[in-house]
Design a protein around this motif. Structure first.
Motif, short mmCIF file in Angstrom:
data_model
loop_
_atom_site.label_atom_id
_atom_site.label_comp_id
_atom_site.label_asym_id
_atom_site.label_seq_id
_atom_site.Cartn_x
_atom_site.Cartn_y
_atom_site.Cartn_z
N ALA A 17 48.86 51.74 31.04
CA ALA A 17 47.63 51.14 31.92
C ALA A 17 47.95 49.97 33.11
CB ALA A 17 46.52 50.78 31.01
N ALA A 18 47.08 50.18 33.82
CA ALA A 18 47.32 49.10 34.86
C ALA A 18 46.63 47.90 34.26
CB ALA A 18 46.35 49.46 36.13
N VAL A 19 47.51 46.69 34.75
CA VAL A 19 47.12 45.55 34.09
C VAL A 19 46.72 44.48 35.31
CG1 VAL A 19 48.44 45.66 32.17
CG2 VAL A 19 49.29 44.63 34.18
N GLY A 20 45.88 43.39 34.99
CA GLY A 20 45.52 42.43 35.92
C GLY A 20 44.80 41.21 35.09
N PRO A 21 44.71 40.30 35.79
CA PRO A 21 43.95 38.65 35.33
C PRO A 21 42.63 39.26 34.62
CG PRO A 21 43.76 38.93 37.85
CD PRO A 21 44.72 40.11 37.21
N SER A 22 41.70 40.18 35.12
CA SER A 22 40.47 40.35 34.56
C SER A 22 40.02 42.00 34.61
CB SER A 22 39.37 39.59 35.51
OG SER A 22 39.69 38.34 35.56
N GLY A 23 41.32 42.71 34.71
CA GLY A 23 40.93 44.10 34.48
C GLY A 23 40.06 44.70 35.62
N LEU A 24 40.09 43.92 36.65
CA LEU A 24 39.11 44.40 37.88
C LEU A 24 39.95 44.90 38.96
CD1 LEU A 24 36.93 41.24 38.20
CD2 LEU A 24 36.37 43.33 37.00
N ASN A 25 39.67 45.92 39.58
CA ASN A 25 40.49 46.39 40.73
C ASN A 25 40.13 45.43 41.91
OD1 ASN A 25 38.00 47.23 41.91
ND2 ASN A 25 38.29 49.36 41.29
N LEU A 26 40.49 45.87 43.21
CA LEU A 26 40.33 45.10 44.13
C LEU A 26 38.97 45.18 44.90
CD1 LEU A 26 43.74 45.72 46.30
CD2 LEU A 26 43.22 43.97 44.57
N ASP A 27 38.26 46.20 44.49
CA ASP A 27 36.85 46.15 44.81
C ASP A 27 35.95 45.45 43.83
OD1 ASP A 27 37.29 47.61 47.18
OD2 ASP A 27 37.77 49.47 45.92
N GLY A 28 36.59 44.65 42.81
CA GLY A 28 35.83 43.95 41.72
C GLY A 28 35.38 44.84 40.67
N GLU A 29 35.80 45.95 40.58
CA GLU A 29 35.21 46.90 39.71
C GLU A 29 36.03 46.89 38.21
OE1 GLU A 29 33.85 50.53 42.82
OE2 GLU A 29 35.89 50.46 41.68
N LYS A 30 35.36 46.85 37.08
CA LYS A 30 36.34 46.75 35.99
C LYS A 30 36.82 48.06 35.63
CE LYS A 30 36.20 45.34 31.30
NZ LYS A 30 35.63 44.48 30.38
N ILE A 31 38.03 47.88 35.16
CA ILE A 31 38.90 49.17 34.89
C ILE A 31 39.27 49.24 33.74
CG2 ILE A 31 40.88 50.76 35.71
CD1 ILE A 31 38.58 50.52 37.76
N ASN A 32 39.65 48.05 33.15
CA ASN A 32 40.10 48.01 31.83
C ASN A 32 39.98 46.36 31.24
OD1 ASN A 32 42.41 46.69 33.04
ND2 ASN A 32 43.71 48.73 32.72
N GLU A 33 40.38 46.14 30.30
CA GLU A 33 40.46 44.68 29.48
C GLU A 33 41.32 43.80 30.36
OE1 GLU A 33 37.92 43.99 27.49
OE2 GLU A 33 37.46 45.87 27.93
N PRO A 34 41.00 42.63 30.36
CA PRO A 34 41.76 41.36 30.94
C PRO A 34 43.22 41.21 30.14
CG PRO A 34 39.61 40.68 30.73
CD PRO A 34 39.57 42.15 30.02
N LEU A 35 44.29 40.74 30.80
CA LEU A 35 45.34 40.62 29.87
C LEU A 35 45.05 39.35 28.93
CD1 LEU A 35 47.73 40.67 33.06
CD2 LEU A 35 48.15 41.79 31.00
N THR A 36 45.53 39.28 27.95
CA THR A 36 45.40 38.33 27.00
C THR A 36 46.39 37.16 27.65
OG1 THR A 36 47.28 38.78 25.75
CG2 THR A 36 44.97 39.78 24.98
N THR A 37 46.11 35.87 27.04
CA THR A 37 46.82 34.64 27.64
C THR A 37 48.66 35.16 27.21
OG1 THR A 37 45.21 33.30 27.11
CG2 THR A 37 47.35 32.25 27.18
N GLU A 38 48.75 35.65 25.96
CA GLU A 38 50.03 36.06 25.50
C GLU A 38 50.59 37.15 26.49
OE1 GLU A 38 52.56 37.37 21.65
OE2 GLU A 38 50.12 37.33 21.43
N GLU A 39 50.00 38.06 26.89
CA GLU A 39 50.38 39.08 27.87
C GLU A 39 50.71 38.47 29.23
OE1 GLU A 39 48.11 43.20 26.28
OE2 GLU A 39 47.08 41.84 27.45
N VAL A 40 50.06 37.58 29.59
CA VAL A 40 50.31 37.04 30.94
C VAL A 40 51.84 36.23 30.77
CG1 VAL A 40 49.43 35.47 32.71
CG2 VAL A 40 47.97 36.76 31.48
N GLU A 41 51.96 35.36 29.54
CA GLU A 41 53.18 34.75 29.31
C GLU A 41 54.33 35.61 29.35
OE1 GLU A 41 51.91 32.52 25.90
OE2 GLU A 41 50.99 30.92 26.90
#
Length: 368
Positions: free
Chosen positions: A127-151
């Protein structure tokens, strides 16, 4: 400086020396996604493509974006990867070819973040990942990355940096521009986090800061780290991370403190001022604020704007030379002009500007 360089373009052919990097001239090959690496492995054709630019006197080659070690880092089975034994051996051969031709080269370390489409190769299940699970248009696609996943992503960038140094690259470039993963953390529209990786403008730089710090630990104090950023996004050419020079300073200072050596300031037209009341472009402002060397880019040598990818004619370099001579920026990244004409730099250096070729979008389908 090379003998017999036309006076009109001499600023482009002065040597560049910074604490970390020495180059024969001020030219940089801009990173441009090509997608000619089957299974993510750069082959002999890719190595020869980069070698041709080195043979024709490009000062520094920045490779196309290459995926860090994360299953969703790229979209497409022929986009090069920067992890795994086979891909890294491919890159080692690219470095060897470029160095044999007298050139210098840096990989661009990349993660596409939320711009990845569901089911894209090479890992259709990822799945695509991002800070808040939002695409560039601000639409929610999936869940935000957890802090551990960001690390974990931070460590993936650091591992790639370590590979680059071990293989023999001359620098790395971290891709923090154009609406891809790092830029999605920068941008208020796509970063709604409440942990240390979100919040105000400075808070939103934290992901990039930790990436730069981790890369620096991996490569040591003397290995050059280039950081590319932009205001515009692939889906919104008018987007702004910052509206004023004061905000730009707030944004840049944490990155400087983290260890960035050179900033690559991506604009679509290098001649456009960034803020009202000054002729400085984004690179010019970045140099003024940070004191660091900067790379300017955006429709160099062409009369049509990058990202339109329509056919364009060649254009005068006089305006570019004026800004370079005045010290507004230090290095000049050339994109489409070098895409279809590997000898572009050498032709300019030898006063053969009448031989420069116009860009045609058909050039995207072939490795010249």
């Amino acid at each position: 400086m090379t003998n017999n360089v036309p006076t009109s373009v001499q600023p482009l052919f002065e040597k560049f020396n910074s604490d970390q990097l020495e180059l024969a001239n001020r030219t940089v090959m801009a990173p441009m996604t090509r997608g000619f690496s089957p299974g993510g492995v750069p082959n002999e054709e890719v190595a020869a493509y980069y070698r041709r630019r080195a043979e024709n006197h490009v000062g520094l080659i920045v490779t196309e974006g290459t995926g860090i070690g994360h299953p969703a880092s790229v979209s497409g089975e022929n986009i090069p990867l920067f992890y795994g034994e086979e891909a890294l051996q491919g890159w080692e051969n690219v470095v060897k070819e470029v160095h044999e031709a007298g050139g210098k080269i840096a990989p661009q370390l990349w993660h596409v973040g939320m711009t990845r489409n569901e089911g894209d190769l090479p890992n259709p299940e990822a799945a695509a990942v991002g800070p808040s699970g939002l695409n560039l248009d601000g639409e929610k696609i999936n869940e935000p990355l957890t802090t551990e996943e960001v690390e974990d992503l931070v460590e993936a960038y650091a591992a790639a940096a370590g590979h680059a140094k071990r293989i023999g690259f001359d620098a790395i470039e971290i891709h923090g521009a154009h609406g891809y993963l790092i830029d999605q953390f920068f941008w208020e529209q796509t970063n709604k986090r409440s942990d240390r990786f979100g919040g105000d403008l400075v808070g939103r730089t934290q992901f990039a800061v930790e990436i730069v710090e981790a890369c620096r630990r991996e490569v040591g104090p003397d290995f050059p780290i280039i950081f590319r950023f932009s205001q515009w996004k692939m889906n919104d050419f008018q987007a702004k991370l910052v509206e004023t020079s004061e905000e730009l300073e707030q944004f840049l200072n944490p990155l400087v403190e983290a260890g960035v050596d050179i900033f690559h300031c991506s604009t679509r037209r290098f001649w456009e001022p960034e803020f009202e009341g000054s002729d400085l472009n984004l690179a010019g402002w970045t140099k003024k604020i940070t004191g660091k060397p900067v790379i300017s880019v955006g429709s160099i040598g062409l009369d049509g704007v990058f990202t339109s990818f329509t056919s364009t004619e060649t254009s005068s370099l006089d305006g570019l030379m004026e800004k370079l001579k005045n010290g507004e920026f230090d290095l000049v990244a050339i994109g489409r002009s070098l895409l279809h004409d590997p000898a572009w730099v050498k032709k300019v250096e030898e006063g053969r500007s009448d031989e420069l070729k116009p860009f045609d979008k058909e050039a995207l389908g072939k490795l010249y």
